[in-house]
Design a protein around this motif. Structure first.
Motif, PDB file in Angstrom:
ATOM      1  N   MET A 154       0.911  -1.244  -0.249  1.00 24.66           N
ATOM      2  CA  MET A 154      -0.032  -0.219  -0.172  1.00 24.66           C
ATOM      3  C   MET A 154       0.963   1.247   0.113  1.00 24.66           C
ATOM      4  SD  MET A 154      -3.163  -0.461  -0.200  1.00 24.66           S
ATOM      5  CE  MET A 154      -4.249   0.666   0.476  1.00 24.66           C
ATOM      6  N   LYS A 155       2.112   1.121   0.202  1.00 22.86           N
ATOM      7  CA  LYS A 155       2.953   2.300   0.202  1.00 22.86           C
ATOM      8  C   LYS A 155       2.780   2.992  -0.974  1.00 22.86           C
ATOM      9  CE  LYS A 155       7.517   2.526   0.613  1.00 22.86           C
ATOM     10  NZ  LYS A 155       8.631   1.929  -0.058  1.00 22.86           N
ATOM     11  N   SER A 156       2.868   2.533  -2.012  1.00 23.89           N
ATOM     12  CA  SER A 156       3.091   3.318  -3.484  1.00 23.89           C
ATOM     13  C   SER A 156       1.474   3.978  -3.591  1.00 23.89           C
ATOM     14  CB  SER A 156       3.400   2.419  -4.777  1.00 23.89           C
ATOM     15  OG  SER A 156       4.656   2.099  -4.318  1.00 23.89           O
ATOM     16  N   TYR A 157       0.437   3.295  -3.170  1.00 27.98           N
ATOM     17  CA  TYR A 157      -0.798   3.494  -3.370  1.00 27.98           C
ATOM     18  C   TYR A 157      -0.990   5.016  -2.485  1.00 27.98           C
ATOM     19  CZ  TYR A 157      -5.912   3.720  -3.600  1.00 27.98           C
ATOM     20  OH  TYR A 157      -7.207   4.237  -3.992  1.00 27.98           O
ATOM     21  N   ARG A 158      -0.498   4.904  -1.330  1.00 33.83           N
ATOM     22  CA  ARG A 158      -0.759   5.995  -0.398  1.00 33.83           C
ATOM     23  C   ARG A 158       0.073   7.262  -1.064  1.00 33.83           C
ATOM     24  NH1 ARG A 158      -2.786   5.714   4.663  1.00 33.83           N
ATOM     25  NH2 ARG A 158      -1.626   7.543   5.225  1.00 33.83           N
ATOM     26  N   ARG A 159       1.472   6.958  -1.530  1.00 39.63           N
ATOM     27  CA  ARG A 159       2.010   8.208  -2.141  1.00 39.63           C
ATOM     28  C   ARG A 159       1.327   8.759  -3.123  1.00 39.63           C
ATOM     29  NH1 ARG A 159       7.681   8.618  -4.962  1.00 39.63           N
ATOM     30  NH2 ARG A 159       7.381  10.687  -5.613  1.00 39.63           N
ATOM     31  N   LEU A 160       0.844   7.859  -4.009  1.00 41.16           N
ATOM     32  CA  LEU A 160       0.012   8.545  -5.297  1.00 41.16           C
ATOM     33  C   LEU A 160      -1.296   9.181  -4.789  1.00 41.16           C
ATOM     34  CD1 LEU A 160       0.481   6.412  -8.601  1.00 41.16           C
ATOM     35  CD2 LEU A 160       1.222   8.475  -8.085  1.00 41.16           C
ATOM     36  N   PHE A 161      -2.140   8.397  -4.226  1.00 37.21           N
ATOM     37  CA  PHE A 161      -3.647   8.905  -4.003  1.00 37.21           C
ATOM     38  C   PHE A 161      -3.634   9.938  -2.651  1.00 37.21           C
ATOM     39  CE2 PHE A 161      -4.038   5.520  -7.098  1.00 37.21           C
ATOM     40  CZ  PHE A 161      -4.833   5.840  -7.767  1.00 37.21           C
ATOM     41  N   VAL A 162      -2.981   9.417  -1.882  1.00 35.05           N
ATOM     42  CA  VAL A 162      -3.283  10.301  -0.604  1.00 35.05           C
ATOM     43  C   VAL A 162      -2.180  11.488  -0.436  1.00 35.05           C
ATOM     44  CG1 VAL A 162      -3.007  10.324   1.955  1.00 35.05           C
ATOM     45  CG2 VAL A 162      -3.899   8.237   0.546  1.00 35.05           C
ATOM     46  N   VAL A 163      -0.920  11.521  -1.346  1.00 35.57           N
ATOM     47  CA  VAL A 163      -0.096  12.544  -1.107  1.00 35.57           C
ATOM     48  C   VAL A 163       0.090  13.242  -2.602  1.00 35.57           C
ATOM     49  CG1 VAL A 163       2.319  13.268  -0.733  1.00 35.57           C
ATOM     50  CG2 VAL A 163       1.459  11.342   0.747  1.00 35.57           C
ATOM     51  N   GLU A 164       0.667  12.553  -3.554  1.00 36.39           N
ATOM     52  CA  GLU A 164       0.845  13.143  -4.758  1.00 36.39           C
ATOM     53  C   GLU A 164      -0.354  13.828  -5.591  1.00 36.39           C
ATOM     54  OE1 GLU A 164       3.640  13.874  -6.137  1.00 36.39           O
ATOM     55  OE2 GLU A 164       5.116  12.484  -4.940  1.00 36.39           O
ATOM     56  N   LEU A 165      -1.485  13.101  -5.661  1.00 34.48           N
ATOM     57  CA  LEU A 165      -2.594  13.399  -6.362  1.00 34.48           C
ATOM     58  C   LEU A 165      -3.466  14.821  -5.691  1.00 34.48           C
ATOM     59  CD1 LEU A 165      -4.528  13.260  -8.867  1.00 34.48           C
ATOM     60  CD2 LEU A 165      -5.853  11.515  -7.494  1.00 34.48           C
ATOM     61  N   PRO A 166      -3.601  14.699  -4.449  1.00 33.72           N
ATOM     62  CA  PRO A 166      -4.247  16.053  -3.764  1.00 33.72           C
ATOM     63  C   PRO A 166      -3.194  16.934  -3.865  1.00 33.72           C
ATOM     64  CG  PRO A 166      -4.351  14.017  -2.143  1.00 33.72           C
ATOM     65  CD  PRO A 166      -3.555  13.499  -3.478  1.00 33.72           C
ATOM     66  N   ALA A 167      -1.926  16.826  -3.744  1.00 34.57           N
ATOM     67  CA  ALA A 167      -1.049  17.830  -3.574  1.00 34.57           C
ATOM     68  C   ALA A 167      -1.040  18.480  -4.921  1.00 34.57           C
ATOM     69  CB  ALA A 167       0.459  17.495  -3.147  1.00 34.57           C
ATOM     70  N   ALA A 168      -1.064  17.806  -5.881  1.00 37.96           N
ATOM     71  CA  ALA A 168      -0.653  18.264  -7.091  1.00 37.96           C
ATOM     72  C   ALA A 168      -2.046  19.223  -7.600  1.00 37.96           C
ATOM     73  CB  ALA A 168      -0.475  17.329  -8.446  1.00 37.96           C
ATOM     74  N   MET A 169      -3.355  18.676  -7.226  1.00 40.32           N
ATOM     75  CA  MET A 169      -4.281  19.239  -7.585  1.00 40.32           C
ATOM     76  C   MET A 169      -4.899  20.601  -6.733  1.00 40.32           C
ATOM     77  SD  MET A 169      -5.021  17.345  -9.888  1.00 40.32           S
ATOM     78  CE  MET A 169      -6.430  18.038 -10.702  1.00 40.32           C
ATOM     79  N   ASP A 170      -4.544  20.439  -5.366  1.00 41.55           N
ATOM     80  CA  ASP A 170      -4.476  21.635  -4.308  1.00 41.55           C
ATOM     81  C   ASP A 170      -3.866  22.789  -4.847  1.00 41.55           C
ATOM     82  OD1 ASP A 170      -6.910  20.211  -3.023  1.00 41.55           O
ATOM     83  OD2 ASP A 170      -5.318  19.574  -1.354  1.00 41.55           O
ATOM     84  N   ALA A 171      -2.703  22.321  -5.336  1.00 42.92           N
ATOM     85  CA  ALA A 171      -1.688  23.397  -5.617  1.00 42.92           C
ATOM     86  C   ALA A 171      -2.315  24.574  -6.533  1.00 42.92           C
ATOM     87  CB  ALA A 171      -0.548  23.007  -6.280  1.00 42.92           C
TER      88      ALA A 171
END
Ligand SMILES: [Fe+2]
Length: 181
Positions: free
Chosen positions: A1-18
Protein backbone atom coordinates in the motif's frame (compact mmCIF):
# COMPACT_ATOMS: atom_id res chain seq x y z
CA UNK A 1 0.00 0.00 0.00
CA UNK A 2 3.03 2.27 0.24
CA UNK A 3 2.88 3.33 -3.41
CA UNK A 4 -0.89 3.62 -3.38
CA UNK A 5 -0.71 5.97 -0.39
CA UNK A 6 2.02 8.05 -1.97
CA UNK A 7 0.09 8.52 -5.21
CA UNK A 8 -3.49 8.84 -4.01
CA UNK A 9 -3.04 10.35 -0.54
CA UNK A 10 0.01 12.55 -1.15
CA UNK A 11 0.81 13.28 -4.82
CA UNK A 12 -2.66 13.56 -6.36
CA UNK A 13 -4.25 15.88 -3.75
CA UNK A 14 -1.05 17.96 -3.55
CA UNK A 15 -0.86 18.46 -7.31
CA UNK A 16 -4.55 19.35 -7.59
CA UNK A 17 -4.73 21.54 -4.44
CA UNK A 18 -1.70 23.51 -5.63
CA UNK A 19 -3.83 24.89 -8.48
CA UNK A 20 -5.99 26.80 -6.00
CA UNK A 21 -3.16 29.20 -5.34
CA UNK A 22 -0.62 28.53 -8.09
CA UNK A 23 -1.95 29.12 -11.59
CA UNK A 24 1.42 28.85 -13.27
CA UNK A 25 1.85 26.75 -16.39
CA UNK A 26 4.31 24.55 -14.48
CA UNK A 27 1.78 23.80 -11.70
CA UNK A 28 -0.78 22.88 -14.36
CA UNK A 29 1.76 20.58 -15.99
CA UNK A 30 2.41 18.78 -12.70
CA UNK A 31 -1.35 18.40 -12.09
CA UNK A 32 -2.00 17.05 -15.58
CA UNK A 33 0.94 14.65 -15.36
CA UNK A 34 -0.28 13.34 -12.00
CA UNK A 35 -3.95 13.07 -12.87
CA UNK A 36 -4.18 12.52 -16.63
CA UNK A 37 -0.93 10.70 -17.38
CA UNK A 38 -0.29 8.62 -14.25
CA UNK A 39 -3.60 8.08 -12.41
CA UNK A 40 -5.76 7.82 -15.53
CA UNK A 41 -3.19 7.05 -18.22
CA UNK A 42 -1.26 4.34 -16.41
CA UNK A 43 -3.39 3.08 -13.51
CA UNK A 44 -7.01 3.42 -14.66
CA UNK A 45 -6.09 2.03 -18.08
CA UNK A 46 -4.33 -0.92 -16.47
CA UNK A 47 -7.32 -1.53 -14.18
CA UNK A 48 -9.72 -1.67 -17.13
CA UNK A 49 -7.30 -3.92 -18.95
CA UNK A 50 -7.35 -6.29 -15.97
CA UNK A 51 -11.12 -6.26 -15.89
CA UNK A 52 -11.32 -7.09 -19.62
CA UNK A 53 -8.61 -9.76 -19.49
CA UNK A 54 -10.13 -11.51 -16.49
CA UNK A 55 -13.64 -11.60 -17.92
CA UNK A 56 -12.60 -12.41 -21.51
CA UNK A 57 -10.23 -15.21 -20.54
CA UNK A 58 -12.93 -16.89 -18.53
CA UNK A 59 -16.00 -16.08 -20.64
CA UNK A 60 -17.65 -14.49 -17.62
CA UNK A 61 -20.29 -11.77 -17.38
CA UNK A 62 -20.51 -10.62 -21.03
CA UNK A 63 -22.81 -7.71 -20.18
CA UNK A 64 -20.39 -6.32 -17.61
CA UNK A 65 -17.52 -6.86 -20.04
CA UNK A 66 -19.30 -4.85 -22.73
CA UNK A 67 -19.93 -2.07 -20.19
CA UNK A 68 -16.28 -2.05 -19.16
CA UNK A 69 -15.24 -1.83 -22.81
CA UNK A 70 -17.38 1.30 -23.21
CA UNK A 71 -16.15 2.89 -19.97
CA UNK A 72 -12.59 2.16 -21.02
CA UNK A 73 -13.17 3.77 -24.42
CA UNK A 74 -14.54 6.85 -22.68
CA UNK A 75 -11.51 6.87 -20.38
CA UNK A 76 -9.15 6.83 -23.34
CA UNK A 77 -10.84 10.02 -24.58
CA UNK A 78 -10.32 11.77 -21.22
CA UNK A 79 -6.70 10.77 -21.40
CA UNK A 80 -6.36 12.05 -24.94
CA UNK A 81 -7.72 15.36 -23.66
CA UNK A 82 -5.00 15.28 -21.00
CA UNK A 83 -2.35 14.75 -23.67
CA UNK A 84 -3.77 17.67 -25.67
CA UNK A 85 -3.70 19.87 -22.55
CA UNK A 86 -0.15 18.85 -21.71
CA UNK A 87 1.03 19.35 -25.29
CA UNK A 88 -0.21 22.93 -25.08
CA UNK A 89 1.19 23.62 -21.62
CA UNK A 90 4.60 22.17 -22.47
CA UNK A 91 4.90 24.46 -25.47
CA UNK A 92 3.79 27.50 -23.44
CA UNK A 93 6.69 27.36 -21.01
CA UNK A 94 10.42 27.33 -21.74
CA UNK A 95 10.85 24.77 -18.93
CA UNK A 96 7.59 22.94 -19.75
CA UNK A 97 9.19 19.86 -21.23
CA UNK A 98 11.60 19.45 -18.34
CA UNK A 99 8.88 19.89 -15.70
CA UNK A 100 6.74 17.26 -17.44
CA UNK A 101 9.62 14.85 -17.98
CA UNK A 102 10.86 15.09 -14.41
CA UNK A 103 7.40 14.60 -12.90
CA UNK A 104 6.52 11.68 -15.20
CA UNK A 105 9.70 9.91 -14.17
CA UNK A 106 9.22 10.71 -10.46
CA UNK A 107 5.77 9.11 -10.53
CA UNK A 108 6.60 6.09 -12.68
CA UNK A 109 8.04 4.05 -9.79
CA UNK A 110 5.07 4.59 -7.43
CA UNK A 111 2.66 3.88 -10.31
CA UNK A 112 4.36 0.54 -10.99
CA UNK A 113 4.47 0.01 -7.23
CA UNK A 114 0.67 0.27 -7.01
CA UNK A 115 0.46 -2.70 -9.38
CA UNK A 116 3.14 -4.86 -7.76
CA UNK A 117 1.77 -4.15 -4.27
CA UNK A 118 -1.70 -5.17 -5.42
CA UNK A 119 -0.25 -8.59 -6.24
CA UNK A 120 1.43 -9.06 -2.87
CA UNK A 121 -1.68 -10.74 -1.51
CA UNK A 122 -1.79 -13.36 -4.28
CA UNK A 123 0.13 -16.47 -5.14
CA UNK A 124 1.67 -15.48 -8.46
CA UNK A 125 1.37 -18.95 -10.00
CA UNK A 126 -2.21 -19.30 -8.92
CA UNK A 127 -3.81 -15.88 -9.11
CA UNK A 128 -7.52 -15.15 -9.61
CA UNK A 129 -8.82 -15.56 -13.18
CA UNK A 130 -5.47 -17.07 -14.23
CA UNK A 131 -3.87 -13.61 -14.39
CA UNK A 132 -0.16 -12.83 -14.06
CA UNK A 133 1.47 -9.79 -12.53
CA UNK A 134 4.08 -9.40 -15.31
CA UNK A 135 1.47 -8.80 -17.98
CA UNK A 136 0.08 -5.93 -15.91
CA UNK A 137 3.46 -4.35 -15.28
CA UNK A 138 4.16 -4.64 -19.03
CA UNK A 139 0.82 -3.11 -19.92
CA UNK A 140 1.35 -0.21 -17.50
CA UNK A 141 4.84 0.60 -18.74
CA UNK A 142 3.60 0.43 -22.35
CA UNK A 143 0.92 3.02 -21.49
CA UNK A 144 3.57 5.27 -19.98
CA UNK A 145 5.81 4.92 -23.05
CA UNK A 146 2.94 5.53 -25.47
CA UNK A 147 2.04 8.83 -23.79
CA UNK A 148 5.67 9.96 -23.70
CA UNK A 149 6.01 9.24 -27.43
CA UNK A 150 2.99 11.40 -28.28
CA UNK A 151 4.24 14.24 -26.05
CA UNK A 152 7.61 13.99 -27.75
CA UNK A 153 6.05 13.90 -31.20
CA UNK A 154 4.06 17.10 -30.48
CA UNK A 155 6.87 18.98 -28.76
CA UNK A 156 7.38 22.40 -30.35
CA UNK A 157 4.26 22.19 -32.52
CA UNK A 158 1.84 25.11 -32.98
CA UNK A 159 -1.59 25.04 -31.36
CA UNK A 160 -3.21 24.33 -34.76
CA UNK A 161 -0.87 21.36 -35.29
CA UNK A 162 -1.56 20.06 -31.78
CA UNK A 163 -5.30 20.25 -32.42
CA UNK A 164 -4.97 18.42 -35.73
CA UNK A 165 -2.85 15.71 -34.10
CA UNK A 166 -5.41 15.22 -31.30
CA UNK A 167 -8.28 14.85 -33.76
CA UNK A 168 -6.28 12.47 -35.96
CA UNK A 169 -5.45 10.30 -32.90
CA UNK A 170 -9.11 10.17 -31.80
CA UNK A 171 -10.23 9.18 -35.30
CA UNK A 172 -7.53 6.48 -35.44
CA UNK A 173 -8.55 5.16 -31.99
CA UNK A 174 -12.20 4.94 -33.03
CA UNK A 175 -11.26 3.17 -36.25
CA UNK A 176 -9.17 0.65 -34.25
CA UNK A 177 -12.07 0.02 -31.86
CA UNK A 178 -14.43 -0.40 -34.86
CA UNK A 179 -12.02 -2.85 -36.50
CA UNK A 180 -11.72 -4.85 -33.26
CA UNK A 181 -15.51 -5.18 -33.31
FE1 LIG B 1 -11.09 9.69 -16.68
Amino acid sequence: MKSYRRLFVVELPAAMDALKTDHSTEAQIRASVTYNMIVEGVLAETGYHGFRESLEANGKMPGLLEGIRLVSRDESRHIRYGVFLLDRLINESPVGWDVMNRHMNELLAPAMGVISEFWEGYDEENAPFGQRMETYLDFASTQFDKRMKVLERDRGKSLAEIERAAIADLVADDAAVGAAG
